[in-house]
Design a protein around this motif. Structure first.
Motif, short mmCIF file in Angstrom:
data_model
loop_
_atom_site.label_atom_id
_atom_site.label_comp_id
_atom_site.label_asym_id
_atom_site.label_seq_id
_atom_site.Cartn_x
_atom_site.Cartn_y
_atom_site.Cartn_z
N GLU A 42 -19.40 81.37 -17.62
CA GLU A 42 -19.31 81.33 -18.91
C GLU A 42 -17.81 81.49 -19.38
O GLU A 42 -16.95 81.94 -18.49
N PRO A 43 -17.29 80.58 -20.41
CA PRO A 43 -15.83 80.75 -20.56
C PRO A 43 -15.37 82.01 -20.98
O PRO A 43 -15.96 82.81 -21.68
N LEU A 44 -14.22 82.35 -20.49
CA LEU A 44 -13.49 83.72 -20.62
C LEU A 44 -13.19 84.09 -22.11
O LEU A 44 -13.56 85.12 -22.36
N GLU A 45 -12.88 83.02 -22.75
CA GLU A 45 -12.29 83.11 -24.22
C GLU A 45 -13.64 83.66 -25.04
O GLU A 45 -13.54 84.53 -25.76
N VAL A 46 -15.01 83.13 -24.60
CA VAL A 46 -16.09 83.70 -25.26
C VAL A 46 -16.27 85.28 -24.94
O VAL A 46 -16.73 85.90 -25.96
N LEU A 53 -16.44 91.70 -21.69
CA LEU A 53 -15.91 91.66 -20.27
C LEU A 53 -16.39 92.91 -19.50
O LEU A 53 -16.41 92.95 -18.29
N GLY A 54 -16.44 94.23 -20.19
CA GLY A 54 -16.84 95.32 -19.52
C GLY A 54 -18.16 95.55 -18.95
O GLY A 54 -18.52 96.29 -18.05
N ILE A 56 -19.47 93.13 -17.15
CA ILE A 56 -19.49 92.33 -15.82
C ILE A 56 -18.85 93.10 -14.70
O ILE A 56 -17.98 94.09 -14.80
N LYS A 57 -19.82 93.09 -13.64
CA LYS A 57 -19.39 94.09 -12.40
C LYS A 57 -18.05 93.80 -11.71
O LYS A 57 -17.61 92.53 -11.66
N GLY A 58 -17.35 94.91 -11.81
CA GLY A 58 -16.02 94.72 -11.38
C GLY A 58 -14.80 94.92 -12.38
O GLY A 58 -13.76 94.76 -11.94
N ILE A 59 -15.29 94.64 -13.56
CA ILE A 59 -14.22 94.78 -14.64
C ILE A 59 -14.82 96.13 -15.44
O ILE A 59 -15.39 96.03 -16.20
N GLY A 60 -13.75 97.01 -15.57
CA GLY A 60 -13.84 98.47 -16.17
C GLY A 60 -13.09 97.98 -17.45
O GLY A 60 -12.48 97.36 -17.65
N GLU A 61 -13.13 99.14 -18.15
CA GLU A 61 -12.36 99.28 -19.64
C GLU A 61 -10.87 99.08 -19.47
O GLU A 61 -10.48 98.36 -20.15
N ALA A 62 -10.30 99.71 -18.56
CA ALA A 62 -8.83 99.32 -18.35
C ALA A 62 -8.58 97.83 -18.12
O ALA A 62 -7.71 96.95 -18.58
N LEU A 63 -9.24 97.12 -17.12
CA LEU A 63 -9.10 95.95 -16.68
C LEU A 63 -9.43 94.89 -17.96
O LEU A 63 -9.15 93.85 -18.15
N GLN A 64 -10.54 95.31 -18.64
CA GLN A 64 -10.98 94.51 -20.02
C GLN A 64 -9.93 94.73 -20.92
O GLN A 64 -9.56 93.49 -21.37
#
Length: 93
Positions: A42-46, A53-54, A56-64
């Motif tokens: 899916e497009p990242l901008e969406v 983003l949170g 998605i597996k591997g993307i936590g709150e800080a990375l989001q």
């Protein structure tokens, strides 16, 4: 900024953190997030706009928050160093 550019930024942050001696789990999280972002269907901008983003597996709150900042601030462009203002060196040259 497209997902491959964001993935490159995340990978670079992870490398710089590793060189700095940060926690290996943190540096690995950035490398994993870079691979995850690169493989998104899916497009990242969406995902950023819908704040998904949170989920998605591997993307936590800080990375989001970091990815949202990269995509949202200045369209992901680096701010010119001239915009940072004058800085005083910590030691004389």
């Amino acid at each position: 900024m497209d997902k491959s550019q964001v993935a490159d930024v995340l990978a670079e942050i992870g490398t710089l953190l590793e060189l700095k001696g940060e926690n290996p789990f943190k540096t690995r999280a950035y490398a994993n997030a870079a691979r995850t972002v690169e493989s998104l269907e899916e497009p990242l901008e969406v995902l950023v706009a819908e704040q998904r983003l949170g989920s998605i597996k591997g993307i936590g709150e800080a990375l989001q928050e970091k990815i949202t900042g990269i995509v949202g601030n200045y369209g992901g462009d680096m701010v010119l160093s001239e915009d940072w203002g004058k800085r005083k060196l910590a030691y004389p040259i």
